[in-house]
Design a protein around this motif. Structure first.
Motif, PDB file in Angstrom:
ATOM      1  N   PRO A  30      40.974  93.342 -44.065  1.00 50.05           N
ATOM      2  CA  PRO A  30      41.618  92.771 -45.629  1.00 50.05           C
ATOM      3  C   PRO A  30      41.185  91.488 -46.080  1.00 50.05           C
ATOM      4  CG  PRO A  30      43.463  92.727 -43.672  1.00 50.05           C
ATOM      5  CD  PRO A  30      41.963  93.610 -43.104  1.00 50.05           C
ATOM      6  N   CYS A  31      41.430  91.243 -47.186  1.00 49.84           N
ATOM      7  CA  CYS A  31      40.862  90.103 -47.636  1.00 49.84           C
ATOM      8  C   CYS A  31      41.424  88.636 -47.321  1.00 49.84           C
ATOM      9  CB  CYS A  31      40.995  90.048 -49.170  1.00 49.84           C
ATOM     10  SG  CYS A  31      39.930  91.141 -49.927  1.00 49.84           S
ATOM     11  N   SER A  32      42.782  88.999 -46.794  1.00 52.44           N
ATOM     12  CA  SER A  32      43.279  87.649 -46.367  1.00 52.44           C
ATOM     13  C   SER A  32      42.716  87.227 -44.917  1.00 52.44           C
ATOM     14  CB  SER A  32      45.051  87.974 -46.275  1.00 52.44           C
ATOM     15  OG  SER A  32      45.146  89.270 -45.538  1.00 52.44           O
ATOM     16  N   PHE A  33      42.311  88.030 -44.073  1.00 55.46           N
ATOM     17  CA  PHE A  33      41.707  87.937 -43.006  1.00 55.46           C
ATOM     18  C   PHE A  33      40.364  86.904 -43.094  1.00 55.46           C
ATOM     19  CE2 PHE A  33      38.103  88.504 -39.856  1.00 55.46           C
ATOM     20  CZ  PHE A  33      38.896  88.431 -38.884  1.00 55.46           C
ATOM     21  N   GLU A  90      31.475  85.160 -46.388  1.00 58.79           N
ATOM     22  CA  GLU A  90      32.209  86.090 -45.619  1.00 58.79           C
ATOM     23  C   GLU A  90      33.278  86.859 -46.279  1.00 58.79           C
ATOM     24  OE1 GLU A  90      33.586  84.862 -41.860  1.00 58.79           O
ATOM     25  OE2 GLU A  90      31.996  83.421 -41.555  1.00 58.79           O
ATOM     26  N   CYS A  91      33.949  86.222 -47.235  1.00 54.15           N
ATOM     27  CA  CYS A  91      34.865  86.871 -48.222  1.00 54.15           C
ATOM     28  C   CYS A  91      34.337  87.664 -48.972  1.00 54.15           C
ATOM     29  CB  CYS A  91      35.565  85.450 -48.657  1.00 54.15           C
ATOM     30  SG  CYS A  91      36.685  86.261 -49.840  1.00 54.15           S
ATOM     31  N   TYR A 135      40.517  77.477 -50.647  1.00 54.58           N
ATOM     32  CA  TYR A 135      39.666  78.284 -49.506  1.00 54.58           C
ATOM     33  C   TYR A 135      40.552  79.693 -49.223  1.00 54.58           C
ATOM     34  CZ  TYR A 135      37.060  74.009 -49.471  1.00 54.58           C
ATOM     35  OH  TYR A 135      36.206  73.042 -49.703  1.00 54.58           O
ATOM     36  N   THR A 136      40.859  80.186 -50.169  1.00 53.63           N
ATOM     37  CA  THR A 136      41.642  81.519 -49.752  1.00 53.63           C
ATOM     38  C   THR A 136      40.784  82.690 -49.941  1.00 53.63           C
ATOM     39  OG1 THR A 136      42.862  81.205 -51.768  1.00 53.63           O
ATOM     40  CG2 THR A 136      43.939  80.692 -50.083  1.00 53.63           C
ATOM     41  N   TRP A 140      37.265  85.031 -53.794  1.00 51.86           N
ATOM     42  CA  TRP A 140      37.400  83.507 -53.177  1.00 51.86           C
ATOM     43  C   TRP A 140      37.919  82.550 -54.173  1.00 51.86           C
ATOM     44  CZ3 TRP A 140      37.178  81.989 -48.462  1.00 51.86           C
ATOM     45  CH2 TRP A 140      37.145  80.532 -48.185  1.00 51.86           C
ATOM     46  N   CYS A 141      38.805  81.854 -53.727  1.00 51.18           N
ATOM     47  CA  CYS A 141      39.226  80.717 -54.596  1.00 51.18           C
ATOM     48  C   CYS A 141      39.102  79.383 -53.779  1.00 51.18           C
ATOM     49  CB  CYS A 141      40.667  80.660 -54.733  1.00 51.18           C
ATOM     50  SG  CYS A 141      41.422  79.590 -55.777  1.00 51.18           S
TER      51      CYS A 141
END
Length: 185
Positions: A37-40, A48-49, A62-63, A57-58
């Motif tokens: 999942p993206c939150s990982f 990586e995101c 950095y989320t 990616w924000c």
């Protein structure tokens, strides 16, 4: 509508096309499919995101977030436009919207100018052809009149010549008075 940003429909279309291109570009790269999942990927790197096409990616916090597919552009509540990255880490959504708007405007302006120029050339060409046709028509009329005049002159010359021949052989009757032809009977 405070806090909600509604882009121009043309910008939405451009971003949709860009997102389709990014999906295509990400599928053509040789990176293996990511099932996390993206939150990982939050707190890790942008690269990586963004390996997962459905992630956003924000940069500010950095989320790594799930891309909000219900809206073409991520709302400011999710991430600010200038901080949002999707598809590639170097693409700034805000700059991208401006750049694509300028490019789309330039393309529309170019097409409009080309169409107007073509219409102008076509109109001018039709005027030139019309004037040329008028000039040709006048030339034809003058030529016809000249030929008719020459034909009339040749006819008069033939008549004079025939009358001389008739006079020579006595076939030309005197046309001084109208009853001369009845006198011989």
């Amino acid at each position: 509508m405070e806090g909600k940003w509604l882009p121009h429909p043309g910008a939405q279309l451009l971003l949709l096309l860009l997102s389709l291109y990014m999906v295509w570009a990400s599928q053509t790269t040789s990176s293996p499919p990511v099932s996390q999942p993206c939150s990982f990927y939050s707190g890790k790197s942008c690269e990586e995101c963004l390996r997962n096409v459905s992630c956003l990616w924000c940069i500010t916090n950095y989320t790594c977030l799930e891309y909000p597919v219900h809206s073409i552009l991520p709302p400011s509540s999710v991430c600010a436009m200038s901080s949002a990255r999707w598809g590639a880490c170097w693409i700034n959504f805000e700059a991208l919207i401006i750049a694509m708007g300028v490019v789309a405007g330039a393309i529309v302006l170019t097409i409009t100018i080309c169409c107007c120029y073509c219409c102008y050339c076509k109109k001018r060409m039709s005027q030139v052809i019309f004037l040329r046709m008028d000039a040709e028509e006048e030339n034809l009329i003058r030529e016809r009149e000249r030929r008719q005049q020459q034909a009339a002159e040749r006819k008069n010359e033939r008549t004079v010549k025939h009358n001389e021949i008739r006079k020579k052989y006595g076939l030309l009757q005197d046309t001084d008075h109208p009853y001369s032809k009845y006198e011989n009977e």
